[in-house]
Design a protein around this motif. Structure first.
Motif, short mmCIF file in Angstrom:
data_model
loop_
_atom_site.label_atom_id
_atom_site.label_comp_id
_atom_site.label_asym_id
_atom_site.label_seq_id
_atom_site.Cartn_x
_atom_site.Cartn_y
_atom_site.Cartn_z
N VAL A 41 0.85 -1.19 0.00
CA VAL A 41 0.00 0.00 0.00
C VAL A 41 0.89 1.25 0.00
CG1 VAL A 41 -1.96 -1.09 1.14
CG2 VAL A 41 -0.18 -0.03 2.52
N ALA A 42 0.39 2.32 -0.58
CA ALA A 42 1.16 3.57 -0.66
C ALA A 42 0.37 4.69 -0.01
CB ALA A 42 1.47 3.90 -2.10
N LYS A 43 1.06 5.45 0.82
CA LYS A 43 0.45 6.63 1.43
C LYS A 43 1.13 7.84 0.79
CE LYS A 43 -0.20 8.92 5.87
NZ LYS A 43 0.19 8.92 7.28
N VAL A 44 0.35 8.73 0.20
CA VAL A 44 0.93 9.91 -0.45
C VAL A 44 1.12 11.00 0.60
CG1 VAL A 44 0.62 11.64 -2.25
CG2 VAL A 44 -0.18 9.31 -2.63
N GLY A 47 6.47 14.66 0.69
CA GLY A 47 7.71 14.36 -0.03
C GLY A 47 7.57 13.30 -1.12
N GLY A 48 6.42 12.71 -1.28
CA GLY A 48 6.24 11.66 -2.27
C GLY A 48 5.34 10.56 -1.72
N ARG A 49 5.73 9.32 -1.97
CA ARG A 49 4.93 8.19 -1.50
C ARG A 49 5.67 7.43 -0.41
NH1 ARG A 49 2.72 5.55 -7.12
NH2 ARG A 49 1.32 7.26 -7.66
N ARG A 50 4.89 6.98 0.57
CA ARG A 50 5.46 6.18 1.63
C ARG A 50 4.82 4.79 1.54
NH1 ARG A 50 5.12 9.10 7.22
NH2 ARG A 50 6.61 10.49 6.22
N PHE A 51 5.64 3.77 1.32
CA PHE A 51 5.11 2.42 1.10
C PHE A 51 5.04 1.61 2.39
CE2 PHE A 51 6.75 3.53 -3.13
CZ PHE A 51 5.61 3.29 -3.88
N GLY A 52 4.02 0.78 2.47
CA GLY A 52 3.88 -0.15 3.58
C GLY A 52 3.50 -1.51 3.02
N PHE A 53 3.68 -2.55 3.83
CA PHE A 53 3.40 -3.92 3.37
C PHE A 53 2.56 -4.66 4.41
CE2 PHE A 53 7.30 -2.53 1.39
CZ PHE A 53 7.12 -2.92 0.07
N ALA A 54 1.62 -5.45 3.90
CA ALA A 54 0.80 -6.31 4.77
C ALA A 54 1.01 -7.75 4.33
CB ALA A 54 -0.67 -5.93 4.65
N ALA A 55 1.28 -8.65 5.28
CA ALA A 55 1.56 -10.05 4.96
C ALA A 55 0.52 -10.95 5.62
CB ALA A 55 2.95 -10.43 5.44
N LEU A 56 0.15 -12.02 4.89
CA LEU A 56 -0.75 -13.05 5.42
C LEU A 56 0.04 -14.36 5.47
CD1 LEU A 56 -3.59 -14.09 6.25
CD2 LEU A 56 -4.06 -14.45 3.82
N ARG A 74 6.61 -1.36 7.54
CA ARG A 74 7.20 -0.60 6.43
C ARG A 74 8.06 -1.49 5.54
NH1 ARG A 74 7.47 4.89 7.95
NH2 ARG A 74 5.28 5.45 8.24
N GLU A 75 8.59 -2.58 6.12
CA GLU A 75 9.46 -3.49 5.37
C GLU A 75 8.82 -4.88 5.33
OE1 GLU A 75 12.15 -2.50 3.82
OE2 GLU A 75 12.04 -0.46 4.64
N VAL A 76 9.07 -5.61 4.22
CA VAL A 76 8.47 -6.94 4.04
C VAL A 76 8.88 -7.93 5.14
CG1 VAL A 76 8.30 -8.94 2.49
CG2 VAL A 76 8.18 -6.64 1.56
#
Length: 198
Positions: A41-44, A47-56, A74-76
């Protein structure tokens, strides 16, 4: 591998989602974990986009215990670690017939996800797709036929599968509830099966 060089077909380093699906580890307790899905997922922000990750992640001991967990970071690797810990905390025990299949057919649902699980004779294998297959492999089921009839969202499919597994009853628990001996219950089942084949 040099910078800018791509992993060729003969490379022993699987790429992308295949590597994620094949990720399977055993820890000291004999627990196997499988990564089913990663969502980015990306949060705008300014400064740009901030990426996050969700794992199942699904974990199990392949002897009748299984659990699933969801983790966000924030990291996989951190998301996977959180999901694995959550899955280990939420493990349930499922009664298996002869340690290889389900005792009876069952349906489960969660939200728009709906699944049907059927017991199968020896040699059938795991006939199930995607997230459901991961659940059965970590649970230790060897023969089962499963069908997803609703949502193809992996979260709904996994939760619907766990709902179905929670409805599994063993002959011992049914006999205790009805005040019978297991042998009497199973002899009655044998008579019903014989009448059905006539």
């Amino acid at each position: 591998m040099a910078q800018g060089e791509r992993a060729g077909p003969g490379s022993d380093r699987p790429r992308g989602r295949r590597r994620e699906r094949e990720r399977e580890e055993r820890d000291s307790g004999g627990i196997v974990d499988k990564l089913v899905h990663i969502n980015r997922v990306a949060k705008v922000v300014k400064g740009g986009r901030r990426f996050g990750f969700a794992a199942l992640v699904i974990v199990g001991d392949q002897k009748g215990r299984v659990g699933f967990g969801h983790g966000k970071a924030r990291e996989v690797p951190e998301a996977i670690r959180k999901a694995t810990e959550a899955a280990k905390r939420s493990m349930i025990r499922v009664s298996l017939r002869q340690g290889r299949t389900l005792h009876h057919d069952v349906e489960g649902h969660h939200g728009a996800g709906r699944v049907k699980l059927r017991a199968a004779p020896a040699g059938t294998g795991i006939i199930a797709g995607g997230p459901m297959r991961a659940v059965f492999e970590t649970l230790g089921v060897q023969d089962v036929v499963a069908k997803s009839l609703g949502s193809s969202n992996p979260y709904n499919m996994v939760r619907a599968t766990f709902d179905a597994l929670s409805l599994q009853d063993s002959p011992r628990s049914v006999a205790a509830r009805r005040g019978l001996k297991v042998s009497v219950l199973q002899s009655r089942r044998g008579k019903v099966d014989a009448e059905a084949t006539d």
